[in-house]
Design a protein around this motif. Sequence first.
Motif, PDB file in Angstrom:
ATOM      1  N   THR A  13     -42.832  23.731  -1.293  1.00 39.60           N
ATOM      2  CA  THR A  13     -43.134  25.095  -0.898  1.00 39.60           C
ATOM      3  C   THR A  13     -42.561  26.082  -1.917  1.00 39.60           C
ATOM      4  OG1 THR A  13     -41.104  25.299   0.400  1.00 39.60           O
ATOM      5  CG2 THR A  13     -43.068  24.418   1.529  1.00 39.60           C
ATOM      6  N   VAL A  14     -42.932  27.338  -1.746  1.00 41.31           N
ATOM      7  CA  VAL A  14     -42.440  28.379  -2.642  1.00 41.31           C
ATOM      8  C   VAL A  14     -40.922  28.489  -2.562  1.00 41.31           C
ATOM      9  CG1 VAL A  14     -42.435  30.876  -3.073  1.00 41.31           C
ATOM     10  CG2 VAL A  14     -44.597  29.681  -2.607  1.00 41.31           C
ATOM     11  N   VAL A  15     -40.366  28.430  -1.356  1.00 41.98           N
ATOM     12  CA  VAL A  15     -38.919  28.559  -1.223  1.00 41.98           C
ATOM     13  C   VAL A  15     -38.201  27.357  -1.830  1.00 41.98           C
ATOM     14  CG1 VAL A  15     -38.727  27.497   1.078  1.00 41.98           C
ATOM     15  CG2 VAL A  15     -37.080  29.246   0.367  1.00 41.98           C
ATOM     16  N   GLN A  16     -38.820  26.178  -1.758  1.00 37.46           N
ATOM     17  CA  GLN A  16     -38.235  25.003  -2.400  1.00 37.46           C
ATOM     18  C   GLN A  16     -38.286  25.138  -3.919  1.00 37.46           C
ATOM     19  OE1 GLN A  16     -40.676  22.016  -0.489  1.00 37.46           O
ATOM     20  NE2 GLN A  16     -39.059  21.463   0.962  1.00 37.46           N
ATOM     21  N   ALA A  17     -39.379  25.682  -4.423  1.00 35.71           N
ATOM     22  CA  ALA A  17     -39.492  25.913  -5.863  1.00 35.71           C
ATOM     23  C   ALA A  17     -38.428  26.895  -6.328  1.00 35.71           C
ATOM     24  CB  ALA A  17     -40.886  26.429  -6.200  1.00 35.71           C
ATOM     25  N   LEU A  18     -38.166  27.895  -5.493  1.00 35.72           N
ATOM     26  CA  LEU A  18     -37.136  28.881  -5.816  1.00 35.72           C
ATOM     27  C   LEU A  18     -35.758  28.227  -5.895  1.00 35.72           C
ATOM     28  CD1 LEU A  18     -36.291  31.802  -6.238  1.00 35.72           C
ATOM     29  CD2 LEU A  18     -36.232  32.102  -3.753  1.00 35.72           C
ATOM     30  N   SER A  19     -35.492  27.275  -5.001  1.00 31.83           N
ATOM     31  CA  SER A  19     -34.196  26.596  -5.026  1.00 31.83           C
ATOM     32  C   SER A  19     -34.061  25.720  -6.271  1.00 31.83           C
ATOM     33  CB  SER A  19     -34.012  25.761  -3.751  1.00 31.83           C
ATOM     34  OG  SER A  19     -34.925  24.666  -3.729  1.00 31.83           O
ATOM     35  N   GLY A  41     -35.261  26.445  -9.087  1.00 33.34           N
ATOM     36  CA  GLY A  41     -34.940  27.378 -10.166  1.00 33.34           C
ATOM     37  C   GLY A  41     -33.551  27.979 -10.053  1.00 33.34           C
ATOM     38  N   GLY A  42     -32.727  27.439  -9.174  1.00 35.36           N
ATOM     39  CA  GLY A  42     -31.350  27.893  -9.052  1.00 35.36           C
ATOM     40  C   GLY A  42     -31.149  29.044  -8.104  1.00 35.36           C
ATOM     41  N   GLY A  43     -32.232  29.463  -7.427  1.00 34.54           N
ATOM     42  CA  GLY A  43     -32.108  30.577  -6.500  1.00 34.54           C
ATOM     43  C   GLY A  43     -32.283  31.923  -7.190  1.00 34.54           C
ATOM     44  N   LEU A  44     -32.230  32.968  -6.391  1.00 35.54           N
ATOM     45  CA  LEU A  44     -32.426  34.326  -6.909  1.00 35.54           C
ATOM     46  C   LEU A  44     -31.262  34.760  -7.795  1.00 35.54           C
ATOM     47  CD1 LEU A  44     -33.621  36.088  -3.633  1.00 35.54           C
ATOM     48  CD2 LEU A  44     -35.072  35.337  -5.531  1.00 35.54           C
ATOM     49  N   SER A  45     -31.591  35.576  -8.769  1.00 31.55           N
ATOM     50  CA  SER A  45     -30.529  36.261  -9.505  1.00 31.55           C
ATOM     51  C   SER A  45     -30.029  37.426  -8.648  1.00 31.55           C
ATOM     52  CB  SER A  45     -31.067  36.779 -10.844  1.00 31.55           C
ATOM     53  OG  SER A  45     -31.997  37.835 -10.621  1.00 31.55           O
ATOM     54  N   GLN A  46     -29.029  38.129  -9.130  1.00 25.39           N
ATOM     55  CA  GLN A  46     -28.469  39.245  -8.355  1.00 25.39           C
ATOM     56  C   GLN A  46     -29.503  40.334  -8.126  1.00 25.39           C
ATOM     57  OE1 GLN A  46     -24.935  40.544 -10.371  1.00 25.39           O
ATOM     58  NE2 GLN A  46     -23.686  38.866  -9.567  1.00 25.39           N
ATOM     59  N   ARG A  47     -30.503  40.422  -8.985  1.00 23.40           N
ATOM     60  CA  ARG A  47     -31.499  41.489  -8.863  1.00 23.40           C
ATOM     61  C   ARG A  47     -32.810  41.001  -8.242  1.00 23.40           C
ATOM     62  NH1 ARG A  47     -31.766  43.922 -14.834  1.00 23.40           N
ATOM     63  NH2 ARG A  47     -32.116  41.682 -15.219  1.00 23.40           N
ATOM     64  N   GLY A  48     -32.871  39.716  -7.885  1.00 20.97           N
ATOM     65  CA  GLY A  48     -34.112  39.155  -7.390  1.00 20.97           C
ATOM     66  C   GLY A  48     -34.345  39.390  -5.912  1.00 20.97           C
ATOM     67  N   THR A  49     -35.591  39.266  -5.501  1.00 18.04           N
ATOM     68  CA  THR A  49     -35.954  39.407  -4.091  1.00 18.04           C
ATOM     69  C   THR A  49     -37.067  38.411  -3.751  1.00 18.04           C
ATOM     70  OG1 THR A  49     -36.887  40.875  -2.399  1.00 18.04           O
ATOM     71  CG2 THR A  49     -37.601  41.251  -4.662  1.00 18.04           C
ATOM     72  N   GLU A  50     -37.002  37.904  -2.521  1.00 16.42           N
ATOM     73  CA  GLU A  50     -38.040  36.989  -2.076  1.00 16.42           C
ATOM     74  C   GLU A  50     -39.307  37.724  -1.640  1.00 16.42           C
ATOM     75  OE1 GLU A  50     -36.789  34.238   0.877  1.00 16.42           O
ATOM     76  OE2 GLU A  50     -35.012  33.580  -0.223  1.00 16.42           O
ATOM     77  N   ARG A  51     -39.197  39.027  -1.458  1.00 21.27           N
ATOM     78  CA  ARG A  51     -40.372  39.806  -1.069  1.00 21.27           C
ATOM     79  C   ARG A  51     -41.271  40.018  -2.290  1.00 21.27           C
ATOM     80  NH1 ARG A  51     -36.271  42.771   1.454  1.00 21.27           N
ATOM     81  NH2 ARG A  51     -36.427  44.351  -0.181  1.00 21.27           N
ATOM     82  N   GLY A  52     -42.545  39.843  -2.071  1.00 16.87           N
ATOM     83  CA  GLY A  52     -43.492  40.092  -3.156  1.00 16.87           C
ATOM     84  C   GLY A  52     -43.554  38.994  -4.198  1.00 16.87           C
ATOM     85  N   VAL A  53     -43.204  37.752  -3.819  1.00 16.08           N
ATOM     86  CA  VAL A  53     -43.341  36.628  -4.754  1.00 16.08           C
ATOM     87  C   VAL A  53     -44.816  36.419  -5.065  1.00 16.08           C
ATOM     88  CG1 VAL A  53     -42.978  34.172  -5.101  1.00 16.08           C
ATOM     89  CG2 VAL A  53     -41.251  35.515  -3.899  1.00 16.08           C
ATOM     90  N   ARG A  54     -45.132  36.237  -6.325  1.00 14.27           N
ATOM     91  CA  ARG A  54     -46.516  36.046  -6.736  1.00 14.27           C
ATOM     92  C   ARG A  54     -46.658  34.778  -7.567  1.00 14.27           C
ATOM     93  NH1 ARG A  54     -46.012  41.267  -5.692  1.00 14.27           N
ATOM     94  NH2 ARG A  54     -47.832  42.473  -4.990  1.00 14.27           N
ATOM     95  N   ILE A  55     -47.843  34.203  -7.485  1.00 14.26           N
ATOM     96  CA  ILE A  55     -48.154  32.996  -8.257  1.00 14.26           C
ATOM     97  C   ILE A  55     -49.379  33.264  -9.117  1.00 14.26           C
ATOM     98  CG2 ILE A  55     -49.165  30.678  -8.062  1.00 14.26           C
ATOM     99  CD1 ILE A  55     -47.250  30.046  -5.868  1.00 14.26           C
TER     100      ILE A  55
END
Length: 267
Positions: free
Chosen positions: A212-218, A220-234
């Motif tokens: 899933t998208v959230v698994q892909a995010l993990s 990649g090491g998770g969000l940076s300090q400036r990142g947000t899960e809202r508005g993820v695009r592929i």
Amino acid sequence: MKVIRLALCLFLLCLANGISYAGSEGAGGGLFGPGDALKVLVYGSPDLTTETKVNENGKITFPLLGEVAIGGLTPAAAEKKIADLLESGGYLRKPQINILTATLHSQQISVLGFVRNQGRYAIEGQRSLTDVLAMVGGISPDGGNIVTLIRAQGGDFVKEEIDVLAMIRSGDMSLNRTIYGGDLLYVESAPRFYIYGEVQRPGFFRLEPNMTVVQALSVGGGLSQRGTERGVRIQRRDAEGVLRVIKVKPDDLVQPDDVVYIQESLF
């Protein structure tokens, strides 16, 4: 498709260099084919002992008999054929024949792609797909779950794709095909996805089944300090090859070659 074409070109190149590929009628462990080096012993008649090689037409040259076709025969069948010919020709009465195999070039297979040890391997007797994968050291870390089997059958090439992981997980070993001399196996690379933007480790990574998208995010090491899960695009190419930008949810599935972009938070 490019990978398959490459594998098929290599397969045809082997044919052009005189390497035999058994068809469905001749497929099976221990069948003689072009290039096999043999020693034929006749009990009680040492002068008839012959070291010979199966030619491109599947024949050997034997004293008194001339050319004898043994291509596609098992050792036992070839021994019986030579014995019958010697007896029917009036040369010997109830001869006993024993064939020793020095090398069985026609019983070689090619294993290419993302395995630990690519190359040509001789096989004796029946070997399954998993036997062959174990013989070459297994699939490499960059290898995928799909193994492509290419085989000559009835004058044509037959291709089959086998999902090894799905076969093992389901326990359906009917897909664990028997591998014959002349077969070619190609292990595909693992599918990948790309992730960039506001993540800790942007780059490309192996795409696991049903990721899933959230698994892909993990991954990649998770969000940076400036990142947000809202508005993820592929960014994804459609069936016509046109690049599309798709807004996705955390539980949406990632597809091979997707580019996942993580936006910067506005707050």
